[in-house]
Motif scaffolding. Structure first.
Motif, PDB file in Angstrom:
ATOM      1  N   UNK A 163       4.127 -65.023   7.785  1.00 50.20           N
ATOM      2  CA  UNK A 163       3.935 -63.639   8.211  1.00 50.20           C
ATOM      3  C   UNK A 163       4.277 -62.712   7.055  1.00 50.20           C
ATOM      4  N   UNK A 164       3.744 -61.505   7.125  1.00 46.88           N
ATOM      5  CA  UNK A 164       4.123 -60.490   6.142  1.00 46.88           C
ATOM      6  C   UNK A 164       4.701 -59.319   6.903  1.00 46.88           C
ATOM      7  N   UNK A 165       5.956 -59.036   6.640  1.00 44.51           N
ATOM      8  CA  UNK A 165       6.543 -57.792   7.136  1.00 44.51           C
ATOM      9  C   UNK A 165       6.838 -56.974   5.881  1.00 44.51           C
ATOM     10  N   UNK A 166       8.099 -56.973   5.458  1.00 43.49           N
ATOM     11  CA  UNK A 166       8.357 -56.290   4.190  1.00 43.49           C
ATOM     12  C   UNK A 166       7.930 -57.171   3.022  1.00 43.49           C
ATOM     13  N   UNK A 167       7.856 -58.466   3.267  1.00 49.23           N
ATOM     14  CA  UNK A 167       7.573 -59.447   2.212  1.00 49.23           C
ATOM     15  C   UNK A 167       6.934 -60.664   2.876  1.00 49.23           C
ATOM     16  N   UNK A 215      -9.364 -47.794  -2.059  1.00 45.53           N
ATOM     17  CA  UNK A 215      -9.433 -47.797  -0.585  1.00 45.53           C
ATOM     18  C   UNK A 215      -9.245 -46.371  -0.081  1.00 45.53           C
ATOM     19  N   UNK A 238      -8.052 -44.332   2.549  1.00 50.14           N
ATOM     20  CA  UNK A 238      -7.196 -44.439   3.740  1.00 50.14           C
ATOM     21  C   UNK A 238      -7.614 -43.497   4.861  1.00 50.14           C
ATOM     22  N   UNK A 257      -7.366 -56.488 -10.902  1.00 59.05           N
ATOM     23  CA  UNK A 257      -6.959 -55.584  -9.822  1.00 59.05           C
ATOM     24  C   UNK A 257      -6.167 -54.359 -10.293  1.00 59.05           C
ATOM     25  N   UNK A 312     -14.245 -54.236   6.002  1.00 56.51           N
ATOM     26  CA  UNK A 312     -13.886 -54.166   4.585  1.00 56.51           C
ATOM     27  C   UNK A 312     -15.125 -54.332   3.691  1.00 56.51           C
ATOM     28  N   UNK A 345      -9.138 -57.151  -0.448  1.00 57.07           N
ATOM     29  CA  UNK A 345      -8.374 -56.909   0.779  1.00 57.07           C
ATOM     30  C   UNK A 345      -6.880 -56.784   0.538  1.00 57.07           C
ATOM     31  N   UNK A 346      -6.381 -57.563  -0.389  1.00 53.67           N
ATOM     32  CA  UNK A 346      -4.940 -57.722  -0.513  1.00 53.67           C
ATOM     33  C   UNK A 346      -4.610 -58.337  -1.865  1.00 53.67           C
ATOM     34  N   UNK A 347      -3.354 -58.260  -2.287  1.00 53.33           N
ATOM     35  CA  UNK A 347      -2.937 -59.093  -3.421  1.00 53.33           C
ATOM     36  C   UNK A 347      -3.181 -60.576  -3.100  1.00 53.33           C
ATOM     37  N   UNK A 352      -1.345 -64.005   5.068  1.00 55.87           N
ATOM     38  CA  UNK A 352      -1.723 -63.264   6.278  1.00 55.87           C
ATOM     39  C   UNK A 352      -2.424 -64.149   7.300  1.00 55.87           C
ATOM     40  N   UNK A 368      -0.993 -62.433  -0.552  1.00 56.44           N
ATOM     41  CA  UNK A 368      -1.063 -61.915   0.826  1.00 56.44           C
ATOM     42  C   UNK A 368      -2.327 -62.358   1.559  1.00 56.44           C
TER      43      UNK A 368
END
Lengths: 299, 298
Positions: free
Chosen positions: B73-77, B16, B18, B274, B33, B58-60, B67, B63
């Motif tokens: 929700x995802x904040x730190x986890x 990716x 950034x 991945x 994406x 996009x994500x693990x 998402x 997630x």
């Protein structure tokens, strides 16, 4: 109108205070210079003076936000800062190109300007060279842009601040702290129109409650890019300026309001909004406005 | 001999950019994406893989679902903060995009992260009851499966947490998702599944997928049972950067044939790729395809 349970940081940069509970300090306003074309120093001087006068009248601190797009403009703009921005007055430096950011940091250090510099900004695009340059030439304050391309919600913004959202090796807050940035401002990353742009406003109280850090954004960008507004030509500038009231209304501390030319509209609108908030927060939460607050200046 | 398809488990490495995403942000351009999905899918196409995925770039894999599901929700986890419900398509848009540019002779596998794995991967701040949470995930994922089947040729449910023990309601969780799905389904469980083979063989899916390359002892574990399911044979490692030579993969497939005979219906990497460097992942797929052609013909 509300108050945060989390203790709020209040940072000082050259006498300007930013952060705290809603109603305590006036909203800090960042006005952009040299955004397009070649730098027009004469026009910039006039607009800067006007913004500083407005700031004096209302009490809302003014930060000139200097856009530097080309290396050849670095010297001229720095000279403008040295000669035209009042001595010790803070300014922010808004640069996108990573290599130019590195050069600008070196140059500002050489000119002994870093103690007045607000670095705009640290984000997921940060590379090793930029981190090293920031460690070596550390500005007094930096803005972190909480842009998370995977999730534009307030939660997504916290995710990128906290752990980097699997896009970068660490959370942006940790990166900034490791670099040695002591005073961090959070920009909630206003998105393109229609791309959950309202989340940048909703994220302000969420982030302030989570971290207690001074928070704001450039919500005007969304207005500027809203094509449908082109059909309302006479209202566009007013809508652009008034979009900024969302920031203090949601507990925010600063607004990056776009071209400095808009200062005439933005300063009185924000002063009015700050007064409105202060009247309530003092009455209900007992938040005493600072002596510099528009409510003290204008009443 | 039955046609055996080469396929993937799901994820594929992606670089990716950034700074490019930031430039888009500064110009107020909506995030896309597509570029990353295309790069992963094109590698699968170039390698010769017959049934490809969207690459889960996009994500693990946890997630991606957390998402988008309501109540999460995802904040730190990843966290559960309310009742989990389906909130509209999760992977459909990407699958439709992939379908729009892949050659007609390639098939597409849709990927769903399993309810038990989602349950085990989240911090539950709402239910305080693992089973109830797992069932709500199942009901939500079922809606995704029903929609997803319109765009893909097979649906794979990824349940790595089953390797540590299948809960007594595990079969029911999977049944909720697969019931009513008209296309073939696969259950992928990586890790050492030797202690749960009997439960896995009872699962309401057509194909079981496991990492036989990293855990060859699984051959012995499966030998104990009459195999009623089709098998997706993990044949190159996903946790090791060494690229297995074609001959080594051929030998591995032959071992698989000794145990499963004509039950093998798919050859794949052991797990999502991945975490591998992209060039390594690509070469592993190429060698897998060559080995498959050598054993089963092209």
């Amino acid at each position: 109108m509300f108050s945060f349970t989390k203790e709020q940081e209040i940072f000082d940069i050259s006498g300007i205070k930013i952060g705290g509970q809603p109603g305590a300090y006036p909203t800090v306003l960042f006005g952009g210079l040299f955004f397009k074309g070649e730098p027009d120093v004469n026009s910039a001087k006039k607009h800067l003076q006007n913004m500083l006068n407005l700031s004096k009248k209302t009490g809302n601190p003014a930060i000139p936000d200097f856009f530097i797009r080309k290396e050849e403009n670095l010297e001229d703009i720095t000279e403008f800062i040295e000669k035209t921005v009042p001595k010790n007055h803070p300014f922010s430096l808004d640069i996108i190109e990573p290599s130019l950011k590195v050069k600008a940091l070196e140059y500002l250090d050489e000119k002994d300007l870093l103690s007045r510099t607000i670095y705009n900004s640290i984000h997921i695009g940060i590379r090793d060279e930029e981190r090293e340059a920031l460690k070596k030439h550390t500005p007094a304050m930096a803005i972190i842009v909480a842009f998370n391309p995977k999730d534009k919600s307030p939660d997504g913004k916290i995710e990128v601040l906290q752990n980097g959202a699997n896009l970068i090796d660490a959370g942006l807050l940790e990166i900034a702290k490791k670099i040695g940035i002591k005073k961090i401002l959070i920009d909630t990353a206003a998105m393109a129109p229609g791309d959950n742009s309202g989340a940048s406003i909703a994220a302000i109280p969420v982030i302030k409650e989570e971290y207690g850090l001074p928070t704001g954004c450039a919500i005007h960008n969304v207005v500027e890019k809203s094509k449908w507004l082109n059909g309302f030509e006479s209202a566009k500038k007013s809508v652009d300026a008034s979009s900024n009231i969302n920031i203090p209304l949601f507990g925010g501390d600063f607004a990056i309001f776009g071209p400095i030319e808009n200062a005439d509209l933005v300063f009185p609108i924000i002063a009015w909004q700050d007064i409105l908030i202060s009247e309530y927060t003092e009455n209900y939460f007992g938040v005493i406005p600072d002596d510099s607050h528009p409510r003290r200046k204008l009443f | 001999m039955t046609k055996v398809k080469t396929t993937v488990i799901g994820s594929y490495p992606v670089n990716v950019e950034n700074m490019e995403l930031m430039s888009g942000y500064f110009d107020q351009i909506e995030v896309s994406w597509d570029k990353y999905i295309k790069s992963a899918v094109n590698d699968m196409i170039d390698s010769g893989i017959e049934m490809i995925s969207d690459g889960q770039t996009r994500d693990p894999f946890v997630n991606i679902f957390i998402r988008k599901l309501k109540g999460c929700r995802i904040r730190d986890r990843p966290e559960i903060i309310d009742k989990v419900e389906y909130n509209g398509p999760i992977t459909i848009q990407d699958q439709r995009y992939v379908r729009s540019f892949i050659p007609k002779n390639r098939q597409l596998i849709g990927l769903i992260t399993g309810p038990y794995t989602l349950t085990k991967s989240c911090v539950d701040l709402f239910y305080k009851d693992e089973k109830e949470l797992a069932f709500d995930f199942s009901y939500a994922l079922k809606q995704e499966a029903i929609e997803l089947q319109k765009y893909v040729d097979m649906i794979s449910i990824d349940e790595p947490f089953f390797s540590m023990g299948v809960p007594e309601y595990g079969k029911e969780l999977i049944k909720i998702i697969t019931k009513g799905v008209k296309i073939p389904t696969r259950l992928h469980v990586c890790g050492d599944v030797s202690k749960v083979v009997s439960e896995l063989l009872e699962m309401p899916v057509e194909v079981l997928s496991h990492e036989f390359k990293a855990s060859p002892k699984l051959f012995d574990a499966f030998k104990q049972y009459k195999i009623s399911k089709k098998i997706c044979l993990g044949s190159v490692r996903s946790d090791n950067q060494r690229v297995e030579p074609v001959n080594e993969i051929i030998e591995h497939i032959k071992k698989g044939i000794d145990v499963f005979d004509d039950k093998i219906s798919q050859l794949a990497p052991d797990c999502g790729q991945r975490m591998l460097p992209r060039d390594v992942a690509l070469q592993k797929l190429k060698n897998l395809v060559k080995a498959g052609e050598n054993v089963y013909g092209s």
